[in-house]
Motif scaffolding. Structure first.
Motif, PDB file in Angstrom:
ATOM      1  N   HIS A 111       0.940  -1.316  -0.011  1.00  8.33           N
ATOM      2  CA  HIS A 111       0.003  -0.194  -0.060  1.00  8.33           C
ATOM      3  C   HIS A 111       0.785   1.035   0.031  1.00  8.33           C
ATOM      4  N   GLU A 142       1.043   3.878  -2.949  1.00  5.15           N
ATOM      5  CA  GLU A 142       0.570   5.446  -2.499  1.00  5.15           C
ATOM      6  C   GLU A 142       1.468   6.326  -3.205  1.00  5.15           C
ATOM      7  N   VAL A 155       1.244   6.627  -6.975  1.00  6.03           N
ATOM      8  CA  VAL A 155       0.143   7.320  -7.686  1.00  6.03           C
ATOM      9  C   VAL A 155       0.449   8.633  -7.171  1.00  6.03           C
ATOM     10  N   ALA A 198      -0.415  10.791  -1.609  1.00  6.19           N
ATOM     11  CA  ALA A 198      -1.820   9.932  -2.134  1.00  6.19           C
ATOM     12  C   ALA A 198      -1.963   9.101  -1.164  1.00  6.19           C
ATOM     13  N   ALA A 256      -4.682   5.485  -0.944  1.00  7.13           N
ATOM     14  CA  ALA A 256      -5.852   4.609  -1.530  1.00  7.13           C
ATOM     15  C   ALA A 256      -6.759   3.857  -0.777  1.00  7.13           C
ATOM     16  N   TYR A 257      -7.856   3.701  -1.287  1.00 10.24           N
ATOM     17  CA  TYR A 257      -9.064   3.102  -0.549  1.00 10.24           C
ATOM     18  C   TYR A 257      -9.634   1.965  -1.313  1.00 10.24           C
ATOM     19  N   THR A 267     -14.530   5.854  -1.370  1.00 10.17           N
ATOM     20  CA  THR A 267     -13.618   6.853  -1.289  1.00 10.17           C
ATOM     21  C   THR A 267     -14.336   8.459  -1.204  1.00 10.17           C
ATOM     22  N   TYR A 274      -8.475   6.613  -4.974  1.00 16.70           N
ATOM     23  CA  TYR A 274      -7.473   7.428  -4.338  1.00 16.70           C
ATOM     24  C   TYR A 274      -7.913   8.586  -4.111  1.00 16.70           C
ATOM     25  N   GLY A 279      -5.548  12.342  -4.054  1.00 19.75           N
ATOM     26  CA  GLY A 279      -4.135  13.016  -4.005  1.00 19.75           C
ATOM     27  C   GLY A 279      -4.179  14.524  -3.616  1.00 19.75           C
TER      28      GLY A 279
END
Lengths: 501, 77
Positions: free
Chosen positions: A155, A159, A162, A171, A173-174, A180, A326, A328
């Motif tokens: 993860h 991130e 990204v 960033a 992420a989910y 999100t 995501y 950011g």
């Protein structure tokens, strides 16, 4: 601006809906008086004295209109949803109330409905091999939330990647794209803040805005005068009763609107945001990977600075062939979200093979895996988009949306044509998505094509031939604007001289 | 060959009617009801036109003519 609905077509659409409504009342009357068997859910005899469980009239549309054309939706597919897909055939003997499978599998249907913009929905290739390796190393499940034991090194790697891809500082992420939006907007705004949201925003943005408890005001779709007026009124008048200044003003827009195919006017929104000192939340669910010369989304498409957008949100579901979303932005914002986001606290984190699929596909688009496959795909998508849209407009259909968006809505308008279009296209082995009320306004039902870099020109030509045939059969060519077929050469100094002849 | 084209064209027109009035989506007994109602209304309109339109036209013709010198000599019994 889109082409207007022709008056005759609008009148005839209302006539069609009127006839269906009358027959709906007749059928409901027959069900009420037990002349006909009622096939949707009703309470048992013993429960009749309780508070009603199923609302009778509110499901009028579902019972009487949707059921008649239901076979165009929820079709079961049994292969990877790439450029071609296999579908299980089903028939209904009681007019779409129940379906049975015939056992036959319809092979090689050209798939114009999946959000497979860059063609990463594959079961072979580098992405699949990397994901399989990670699956054998980490397993499929994470068994925890992000804040407890679910924060893998994968993860963290995702991130950082990204953030580098988007050009932002950091960033996060989910696991789910819808979550999100709906779980992070409440973490960012609260009571005493103002949300200015576009008319046609997605349900996840609307749900997140409503859950947050902030005041919501709607501006007309892509209309900068409406947005500026709302901003001015908000700053001049402040909060409704107390007249205090708003704590925050957040503008919610999307990169590409999925039902219209229109692209947001980002330079103007950013100029307004800077002038009135508000914040911008950009939802790039459909535009990341699909727009821009290097596939970095709508910010890249306009050539703007990613740091101007305060919160860049996107999903991995569409162009990257995975699942999740995501956000950011600046480092302080993302660190705040790591602590306060509902999704990080309560939702399970992303599964490792999915993370690896995203990492491999992002590296492919950026060109860091050493090949030019990513760049070729982005260019192929742009070519496909331009070609497909131009040919459809030449044929005489009404097409909504911007010239460069890979989402192509073709207007159908009449309710019977929704069902007829879906069925006729399936007979000719092309799978399309048709949309009606309540996802669109009642008379503006449409068929939505999603182009992909995996579609070759032959597939597009075949699809266009079939659409032409079905358009003649169902008389869908409503456009009254006559287009001059564009020259297929690049623009140079002699282009205008020739058309003047 | 023209008969075949004509038949195809008429069938296509009938399909357009079905699509616009949504009888494409109806079950067969609903179609029967709908077409019966439509044909009855059409028949009644045509019958009324057949009986009354000649009378209306000749009355209108009389009314317009009586404004000119020639009209004074026009009598319909």
């Amino acid at each position: 601006a889109f082409e207007e609905t022709p008056m005759l077509v609008a009148v005839l659409t209302y006539v069609g809906y009127g006839v269906l409504t009358l027959f709906g009342y007749l059928r409901d009357f027959m069900r009420q008086w037990k002349i006909e068997k009622c096939q949707n859910a009703t309470e048992r005899e013993e429960q009749k004295d309780f508070v009603p469980l199923y609302q009778d009239f509110e499901n009028f549309y579902t019972r009487n209109l949707y059921m008649r054309i239901r076979d165009s939706w929820n079709r079961p597919i049994c292969s990877v949803p790439g450029a071609k897909v296999d579908m299980m055939e089903r028939v209904s003997h009681d007019y779409n109330w129940t379906f049975t499978y015939t056992g036959r599998v319809i092979k090689d249907i050209i798939n114009m409905g999946s959000y497979n913009y860059l063609g990463f929905a594959q079961n072979a290739g580098t992405c699949q091999e990397a994901a399989a390796k990670v699956l054998s190393q980490y397993g499929a499940g994470v068994c925890s939330t992000r804040q407890e034991m679910g924060n893998l090194d994968k993860h963290e790697e995702l991130e950082k990647l990204v953030a580098r891809f988007l050009g932002v500082e950091s960033a996060m992420a989910y696991g789910m794209g819808f979550a999100t939006n709906s779980m992070n907007i409440p973490a960012l705004v609260g009571k005493g803040c103002l949300i200015l949201s576009d008319e046609l925003n997605h349900a996840s943005l609307v749900l997140g805005a409503r859950l947050s408890g902030a005041t919501i005001r709607i501006f007309k779709h892509n209309n900068m005068q409406s947005l500026e007026k709302l901003l001015k009124d908000a700053i001049v008048h402040g909060q409704p009763r107390t007249r205090r200044p708003w704590k925050k003003i957040l503008i919610l827009v999307e990169g590409i609107y999925s039902m219209e195919g229109s692209i947001v006017r980002l330079p103007e929104v950013i100029a307004l945001k800077k002038k009135y000192k508000s914040y911008l939340y950009l939802d790039e669910a459909h535009s990341i990977g699909a727009l821009g010369p290097s596939g970095r989304g709508v910010v890249d498409y306009f050539g703007l600075n990613p740091e101007d957008v305060d919160i860049m949100m996107g999903t991995f579901t569409k162009s990257f062939g995975a699942a999740g979303g995501y956000i950011g932005g600046k480092k302080e914002l993302i660190d705040y979200l790591r602590t306060y986001s509902h999704s990080a606290v309560y939702a399970t984190s992303m599964s490792p093979p999915v993370v690896e699929q995203i990492i491999t596909s992002v590296k492919c688009i950026m060109g860091e895996d050493g090949t030019t496959v990513g760049k070729a795909r982005v260019q192929q998508l742009a070519e496909n988009t331009r070609y497909f849209r131009r040919r459809l407009k030449e044929m005489g259909f009404i097409i909504y949306g911007n010239e460069d968006s890979p989402v192509v809505p073709l207007m159908l308008y009449m309710p019977a044509k929704i069902g007829a279009f879906g069925r006729e296209m399936l007979k000719r082995n092309i799978g399309v998505v048709v949309v009606g009320f309540p996802a669109t306004p009642i008379i503006e039902s449409r068929a939505r094509f999603c182009l992909s870099a995996a579609h070759t020109k032959e597939m597009l030509d075949r699809a266009l031939k079939e659409i032409d045939e079905v358009g003649d059969l169902l008389q869908l060519k409503y456009s009254r604007h006559r287009l001059v077929p564009i020259l297929d050469r690049p623009f140079d100094e002699t282009t205008y001289e020739e058309t003047e002849d | 060959m023209d008969i075949k084209n004509m038949k195809n064209y008429l069938y296509w027109l009938f399909c357009q009617f079905e699509l616009i009035t949504c009888s494409y989506l109806m079950e067969p007994w609903e179609k029967v009801l709908f077409y019966t109602f439509n044909i009855t209304m059409l028949f009644m309109v045509l019958y009324t036109a057949y009986i009354y339109v000649p009378i209306h036209i000749s009355t209108a013709f009389q009314f317009c003519l009586c404004f000119s010198k020639l009209g004074m000599y026009v009598f319909i019994e």
